[in-house]
Each structure stands twice: as C-alpha cells, then as structure tokens.
Design an enzyme around this catalytic site. Sequence first.
Site, PDB file in Angstrom:
ATOM      1  N   PRO A 137       0.823  -1.219   0.000  1.00  0.00           N
ATOM      2  CA  PRO A 137       0.000   0.000   0.000  1.00  0.00           C
ATOM      3  C   PRO A 137       0.853   1.263   0.000  1.00  0.00           C
ATOM      4  CG  PRO A 137       0.127  -0.892   2.212  1.00  0.00           C
ATOM      5  CD  PRO A 137       0.879  -1.848   1.329  1.00  0.00           C
ATOM      6  N   MET A 138       1.278   1.702  -1.169  1.00  0.00           N
ATOM      7  CA  MET A 138       2.160   2.864  -1.274  1.00  0.00           C
ATOM      8  C   MET A 138       1.355   4.156  -1.421  1.00  0.00           C
ATOM      9  SD  MET A 138       4.931   1.213  -3.905  1.00  0.00           S
ATOM     10  CE  MET A 138       3.644   0.396  -4.884  1.00  0.00           C
ATOM     11  N   ALA A 139       1.568   5.076  -0.498  1.00  0.00           N
ATOM     12  CA  ALA A 139       0.853   6.353  -0.520  1.00  0.00           C
ATOM     13  C   ALA A 139       1.195   7.138  -1.777  1.00  0.00           C
ATOM     14  CB  ALA A 139       1.216   7.180   0.716  1.00  0.00           C
ATOM     15  N   GLN A 157      -6.181   0.128   4.595  1.00  0.00           N
ATOM     16  CA  GLN A 157      -5.166   0.459   5.591  1.00  0.00           C
ATOM     17  C   GLN A 157      -5.450   1.799   6.270  1.00  0.00           C
ATOM     18  OE1 GLN A 157      -0.891   1.803   4.963  1.00  0.00           O
ATOM     19  NE2 GLN A 157      -0.523  -0.351   5.471  1.00  0.00           N
ATOM     20  N   CYS A 159       4.911   3.373   8.456  1.00  0.00           N
ATOM     21  CA  CYS A 159       5.186   4.500   7.571  1.00  0.00           C
ATOM     22  C   CYS A 159       6.284   5.390   8.156  1.00  0.00           C
ATOM     23  CB  CYS A 159       3.927   5.326   7.333  1.00  0.00           C
ATOM     24  SG  CYS A 159       4.220   6.774   6.278  1.00  0.00           S
ATOM     25  N   LYS A 176       1.185  -3.756   9.673  1.00  0.00           N
ATOM     26  CA  LYS A 176       2.433  -3.584   8.914  1.00  0.00           C
ATOM     27  C   LYS A 176       3.426  -2.834   9.795  1.00  0.00           C
ATOM     28  CE  LYS A 176       4.034  -2.634   4.211  1.00  0.00           C
ATOM     29  NZ  LYS A 176       5.223  -1.815   4.324  1.00  0.00           N
ATOM     30  N   ARG A 219       8.098  -0.739  -4.286  1.00  0.00           N
ATOM     31  CA  ARG A 219       8.763   0.008  -5.351  1.00  0.00           C
ATOM     32  C   ARG A 219       9.109  -0.861  -6.556  1.00  0.00           C
ATOM     33  NH1 ARG A 219      13.681   2.317  -2.335  1.00  0.00           N
ATOM     34  NH2 ARG A 219      13.410   0.350  -1.208  1.00  0.00           N
TER      35      ARG A 219
END
Length: 321
Positions: A16-18, A70, A100, A139, A225
């Site tokens: 889950p990449m912001a 999330q 994060c 996470k 990534r």
Amino acid sequence: MKIKNVEFKNQIFLAPMAGIADKAFRELCVNYGAGYTVTEMVSSKGLTMGDKKSAQLLTLADNENPAGAQIFGDNPETMAEAAVKCLEYHPQIIDINFGCPAPKVAMNGGGASLMKNPKLAGEIVKAVSDAVAVPVTVKIRKGWDEEKVNAAELAEICEKNGAAAITVHGRTRVQMYSGKVDYNIIAAVKKAVSIPVIGNGDITDEQSATIMLEKTNCDAVMIGRGALGNPWIFKRLNAYLSECRVLPEVSINEKMVVMLKHIQKIIEYKGEYTAMREARHHAAYYTKGLRGGAAFRREMGSLETYEQLEELAFRIAKENE
C-alpha cells in the site's frame, strides 16, 4: 495462503504505497496477477470526520478481492471507529500501519512512531480487532533505529491483541528506504508468532523474491517500489515460483501500451487534469533505462492531455525498436 477465513490465489502481494497504489494501479496489478492489494493508507482522524479524500482512497476496483483497507493513527478509539467506517467499502481485511516512515506521519504519533510505543500499539490492535469481524493485520518495520530493533517483540504483542497477520519491512524508520533489507529480522518475526508473516523490502525480480522466501520462511511477499512501472512483475513471479518458468522480458512497445492503459484508468477515476500530473511520476518508472527516456520525462512535465502523452509514447516506442 490464508489469513483466517480470507484465502489468496497466490503469495505475491502489492504494498500500500501512498500516492502510488491508487485504485487504477491496484487494478492494473491485479490484472497481472497480484494475489492481494491494500489501499493507500487513510488517516483514522480524517475518516471519522468525514474527509472526502478518504472515501476516494478506500474505493476498491471491481477486480480487487481479496483487498485490505489500511488506516493509521495513534488513538485506539478513533482507530476502531475508522475501521468500522472502512467496512462500508467492503474490504476483506483491515490493515494497521505501524511502519510508515514519512515525517508528516511518523512525527505526529502515527506510522512507525508506534514502534517506539509497543503498549499503545497493542491497545490499538485490540481496539480495532474488537470493533470489526474481518481479520486485522499490521504492517511494521524492523524498528525505529538500530538501537531499537523490536519487530519481533511488537509482532508478539500484536498477535496477543488480535492481529491475524504481520507484514514486516526489513528496514528501520531511520533508514527510510536506504541500505539493504534485513532478512534476519523478518525471520525472527516468523519464529516469534504463529500467524502468517509477509516479507517486504527489496523485491524486484524472481531472484530477490526467492531469497526473501528462503531466508525468512515468510508466508508471502509484498512488493512496493519493485512494481513501479513494472506491474508485470506479479505475472513473472507467479510463473517462476509456481511453475519454475522465467518469462521473456516485456517489449518496449508493450511497456508503452501498458503505461497508456494505466494513465487512461487514472483519467477515468480522477479526471484528465489530475491524471496528467500523476502521469509524470509513473512515466519516470515506465521509461527508466529506455533510449530517449530522460528527454521523454522532461517533455512529460509540460504535457496537458492524454493525446499528447499518447503521441510521445508511440515516438519513444519507435526510437527503441
């Protein structure tokens, strides 16, 4: 691979990449074989106060199942309330972000800052687990810094308070995304708990995914990534891990076609103005290593329409034939 009653078709997940893993990108990755997706992180405070952006972040694509929502925050009651609100969007899992590293999150009590407060982290997990019927996952990172490496300890606390699975990014918060991932800490978490453990960090190809699985004994891998400008990584890893097949490299033409489809989806969900600005970031990854890629990215900064992007994409495909 199962988390309580939620079953996955494979063990290759999208992180889950912001600002990256929005509905359009998640949908694309599922089409290429991602076995599980998680929304961009949503502020529990914003969600409980009716923030419209939160609703957009939580909306799932038609092909996302199973999917997780999330949330982040540092107040157990607010986090529990936010988790209940997430269920309106029909995720199969609620994921809590204790990892994060971004200053605006970690320096304001959320994300990786909870690594420094295991007691509060446990209270948050319990509050959320008690509030919803779906599985709750967490996470985390290796620790806050090298002097406070406590991922295994925190994972045990999370499990005792109701967590159904743990995802571990093998770097500290201080490291951010620099240095190499620590496989030993992920292996330590796996030994410390009886729930599934998902390994995260530095997975970019078949070899790195295999190393993660073998060195940590984790139950699944989560790709962040490594999927940027490379959504077909899920197809490649599934072929390799399940059938021992190495798929041929994706052609330049296909890369450009997929990039255009990706941006078309963003336009569909967010409108052309927003999509074209977000396209600049995605294009940097799709064109990495291509002949003329740097010039292409410079031109992207001034593009305003999809038609202009399409023309440029076909030009670079021709230059790289």
